[in-house]
Design an enzyme around this catalytic site. Sequence first.
Site: not given
Length: 491
Positions: A195, A269, A303, A401
């Site tokens: 996906k 992750e 990331c 983040e």
Amino acid sequence: MRTDTGSKLKFNTTWSYAPAPESQDHVQLNKRYGHFIGGKFVAPSNGKYFKTINPSTGKAIANIAQGDEDDMNKAVRAARQAYKKYWSKISGAERGKYIYRIARMLQERAREFAVIETLDGGKPIRESKSIDIPLAAAHFFYYAGWADKLEYAFPNRKPESLGVAGQIIPWNFPLLMAAWKIAPALAAGNTVVLKPAETTPLTALKLAELIQDAGLPPGVVNIVTGDGKTGAALVNHKGIDKIAFTGSTGVGKLIQKSVAGTGKKVTLELGGKAANIIFEDAPIDQAVEGIINGIYLNQGHVCCAGSRLFVQESVADVVIQKLKDRMETLIVGDPLDKNTDVGAINSKEQLNTIQNYIEIGKNEGAHYYESSCALPTNGGFWCRPSLFTNTSQSSRIVQEEIFGPVLTVQTFRTVDEVIKKANNTHYGLSAGVWTDKGSKIFKLTSQLNAGVIWANTFNEFDPTSPFGGYKESGFGREGGLHGLSDYLKFA
Ligand code: NDP
């Protein structure tokens, strides 16, 4: 034009570059894409489509099928049949040939994939061409080599495939994330349902076309497009044996809860807030390049971005000044232009998130600095490269983040102090260390809680090298033999 005055480079502000747009002539895109199930593109069960947008213009590129549970049922069924009928029956050497063919074809069509990645995601064409597409091909090449050597990769452990792997990927490195997921899964003998992210589905769909051309048996790779609900339908599907997810820590936590007790294997992750640490004995000019690459690559949508800079106090002033000078030279503009350093922010939502964090930082009392560059004015989503000084360990901009071109800067005096400060985070994905001393590198690499630590470089990736996190950055590894073992079970 550059003139050297003393130790500082001066960049002539009147210098301008002639436009150098990458040609789009060779790109073939359909107006509408269905799901890729059982080797064919099929219309969505509910008949619904959504638009994928070019973030540098805000204009629609194509209509994309909106997947639901019914589509997911079909895809998982196709993957299971393909697993039973073909993929678990053929030899590892045969699987390797197919994966190798995908790698070769990806190399041959690299320019087309690079342009589409840039059109759909907003990243500079220079990066799509030199990082995303070659690395994606390299992952297929690398894992093709392991397909017939699993017994040698894991001696005396009798490795076996899992069955059907469900895979969910984010929007920051769309094709590369698809390669990170699909290549080891296929090499290990699994079939997959993938996906892609809602805002960047196009290169995964082009990969589906390539997979058709490569003659892969139908159903070995299935791609169902859609949003978070489509992803949830895959996670919750009873017919999958493993879920591999890359994305936000929030969604990662939801996934872990949903699969608890189901026996599905999981790898996550997730986010990161990497420390990039500059010691006074570092090669300062190279370190400045490493800081720039660490935080402004892909507009900071990375990331493992080096978003928390730690500079030793004795060199802080000079490093920050050199950094600001270098930021002034970055060109923010048309992602398809080969001169562009920083492209478009991936979506309006992400731009809002970044702008919100910039306000939070200012309200927390941090000092904001942004490059004075011009931004495009003909639509699209843009953000200047920026940094915050006068930040503290507890600042939200230091702890959370941001996923944009926003750097936070702190100083330190001793090695022990910076280790404590760098580890003071919920995350643990990556870190960088810049120093002339090997002993310091060894000390930091053994004491920093991060899955990947770069020394005197940043954001280097290689398919042979495992990548993944600690703490809220997730678990499991992608890349290398570690990445392969997460798609296998052992006797
Ligand atoms: P998400 O974690 O929401 O998206 C990642 C993928 O998961 C996408 O394919 C998404 O679909 C899908 N997804 C969303 N909700 C669910 C669910 N409940 N179950 C299963 N799959 C789901 O990231 P966002 O795109 O929303 O970005 C938000 C923030 O996440 C960013 O600001 C950034 O901080 C962080 N992020 C981190 C990444 C990383 O690599 N560590 C990558 C991307 C984001 P869809 O795209 O359709 O929503």
